[in-house]
Write a protein that holds these residues in place. Structure first.
Motif, mmCIF file in Angstrom:
data_model
loop_
_atom_site.group_PDB
_atom_site.id
_atom_site.type_symbol
_atom_site.label_atom_id
_atom_site.label_comp_id
_atom_site.label_asym_id
_atom_site.label_seq_id
_atom_site.Cartn_x
_atom_site.Cartn_y
_atom_site.Cartn_z
ATOM 1 N N ALA A 110 -0.252 42.882 55.912
ATOM 2 C CA ALA A 110 1.151 42.476 56.049
ATOM 3 C C ALA A 110 1.509 42.274 57.520
ATOM 4 O O ALA A 110 2.161 41.281 57.877
ATOM 5 N N LEU A 111 1.088 43.194 58.368
ATOM 6 C CA LEU A 111 1.362 43.060 59.798
ATOM 7 C C LEU A 111 0.646 41.844 60.375
ATOM 8 O O LEU A 111 1.231 41.077 61.147
ATOM 9 N N SER A 112 -0.601 41.644 59.992
ATOM 10 C CA SER A 112 -1.367 40.492 60.470
ATOM 11 C C SER A 112 -0.661 39.177 60.117
ATOM 12 O O SER A 112 -0.533 38.288 60.954
ATOM 13 N N ILE A 113 -0.195 39.083 58.889
ATOM 14 C CA ILE A 113 0.512 37.876 58.444
ATOM 15 C C ILE A 113 1.819 37.731 59.230
ATOM 16 O O ILE A 113 2.153 36.651 59.715
ATOM 17 N N ASP A 114 2.549 38.830 59.363
ATOM 18 C CA ASP A 114 3.870 38.802 59.978
ATOM 19 C C ASP A 114 3.839 38.382 61.438
ATOM 20 O O ASP A 114 4.736 37.662 61.889
ATOM 21 N N ILE A 115 2.837 38.829 62.176
ATOM 22 C CA ILE A 115 2.799 38.508 63.614
ATOM 23 C C ILE A 115 1.746 37.447 63.952
ATOM 24 O O ILE A 115 1.496 37.177 65.109
ATOM 25 N N ASN A 116 1.133 36.881 62.909
ATOM 26 C CA ASN A 116 0.115 35.842 63.086
ATOM 27 C C ASN A 116 -1.034 36.339 63.961
ATOM 28 O O ASN A 116 -1.321 35.784 65.026
ATOM 29 N N ALA A 117 -1.673 37.410 63.488
ATOM 30 C CA ALA A 117 -2.747 38.053 64.241
ATOM 31 C C ALA A 117 -4.013 38.148 63.393
ATOM 32 O O ALA A 117 -3.965 38.058 62.174
ATOM 33 N N LYS A 118 -5.118 38.368 64.060
ATOM 34 C CA LYS A 118 -6.386 38.651 63.387
ATOM 35 C C LYS A 118 -6.401 40.129 62.988
ATOM 36 O O LYS A 118 -5.757 40.953 63.627
ATOM 37 N N ILE A 119 -7.153 40.462 61.945
ATOM 38 C CA ILE A 119 -7.388 41.861 61.590
ATOM 39 C C ILE A 119 -8.786 42.214 62.072
ATOM 40 O O ILE A 119 -9.753 41.519 61.765
ATOM 41 N N TRP A 120 -8.886 43.307 62.815
ATOM 42 C CA TRP A 120 -10.181 43.829 63.276
ATOM 43 C C TRP A 120 -10.537 44.999 62.373
ATOM 44 O O TRP A 120 -9.853 46.012 62.355
ATOM 45 N N THR A 121 -11.608 44.849 61.616
ATOM 46 C CA THR A 121 -12.011 45.889 60.680
ATOM 47 C C THR A 121 -13.525 45.971 60.571
ATOM 48 O O THR A 121 -14.227 44.996 60.815
ATOM 49 N N GLY A 122 -13.983 47.132 60.194
ATOM 50 C CA GLY A 122 -15.395 47.336 59.889
ATOM 51 C C GLY A 122 -15.614 47.460 58.394
ATOM 52 O O GLY A 122 -16.712 47.750 57.940
ATOM 53 N N ASP A 123 -14.566 47.243 57.627
ATOM 54 C CA ASP A 123 -14.584 47.385 56.175
ATOM 55 C C ASP A 123 -15.086 46.085 55.535
ATOM 56 O O ASP A 123 -14.349 45.106 55.450
ATOM 57 N N LYS A 124 -16.332 46.098 55.081
ATOM 58 C CA LYS A 124 -16.940 44.894 54.491
ATOM 59 C C LYS A 124 -16.232 44.473 53.209
ATOM 60 O O LYS A 124 -16.082 43.286 52.936
ATOM 61 N N LYS A 125 -15.788 45.456 52.423
ATOM 62 C CA LYS A 125 -15.082 45.133 51.178
ATOM 63 C C LYS A 125 -13.794 44.372 51.489
ATOM 64 O O LYS A 125 -13.489 43.367 50.842
ATOM 65 N N LEU A 126 -13.064 44.833 52.487
ATOM 66 C CA LEU A 126 -11.842 44.150 52.902
ATOM 67 C C LEU A 126 -12.160 42.768 53.449
ATOM 68 O O LEU A 126 -11.544 41.773 53.048
ATOM 69 N N THR A 127 -13.117 42.697 54.357
ATOM 70 C CA THR A 127 -13.489 41.412 54.959
ATOM 71 C C THR A 127 -13.905 40.408 53.893
ATOM 72 O O THR A 127 -13.384 39.288 53.853
ATOM 73 N N ASN A 128 -14.837 40.797 53.045
ATOM 74 C CA ASN A 128 -15.331 39.878 52.016
ATOM 75 C C ASN A 128 -14.240 39.498 51.020
ATOM 76 O O ASN A 128 -14.157 38.343 50.594
ATOM 77 N N GLY A 129 -13.398 40.467 50.663
ATOM 78 C CA GLY A 129 -12.312 40.184 49.735
ATOM 79 C C GLY A 129 -11.317 39.186 50.305
ATOM 80 O O GLY A 129 -10.897 38.253 49.616
#
Length: 144
Positions: A105-124
């Motif tokens: 939600a924050l990424s969408i709201d401020i037009n930012a990238k998400i930095w994550t190590g979560d493969k499930k999140l990334t792939n999803g």
């Protein structure tokens, strides 16, 4: 570049405060503007025991390191994120991981990238056409 920092990235930085992830957060403020939803701080607090065990640091040391890291990350109250961004995040993540809704939600709201190590999140997210997600290797290429 605006970057929303997922909690697993913060965990990694706290577990290894001299590692690559902590270095990116602490030494690249001229390249990146880091953000996190307020829920990230709640997660860190809720998992202090796990962080202490993994890092072999005391609660006091974890709190001090958290304070240092968070000086480089703007914390945004989840309630201040637009309703439309929150709704979109819920729709995209309910079948992936509802705990990541504040980050998307924050990424969408401020037009930012998400930095994550979560493969499930990334792939999803990628499978749903959301391309604004990066792992440490991709972010590290842009860092000093």
């Amino acid at each position: 570049m605006k970057v929303v920092v997922d909690t697993n990235i913060l965990f990694s930085a706290l577990i290894n405060p001299t590692g690559k992830i902590a270095n990116i957060i602490l030494n690249n403020h001229s390249i990146f503007d880091f953000y996190a939803p307020s829920t990230a701080l709640e997660e860190l607090t809720n998992h202090r025991f796990k962080l202490s065990k993994a890092s072999k640091l005391t609660y006091h040391e974890i709190d001090r390191l958290t304070e240092i890291l968070m000086r480089h990350i703007s914390v945004i109250d989840f309630k201040s994120i637009s309703k439309s961004s929150r709704v979109t995040a819920v729709e995209m993540l309910m079948d992936i991981d509802k705990f990541d809704i504040p980050f998307l939600a924050l990424s969408i709201d401020i037009n930012a990238k998400i930095w994550t190590g979560d493969k499930k999140l990334t792939n999803g997210l990628l499978s749903k056409g959301y391309k604004d997600v990066m792992d440490t290797a991709a972010l590290g290429i842009l860092a000093k």
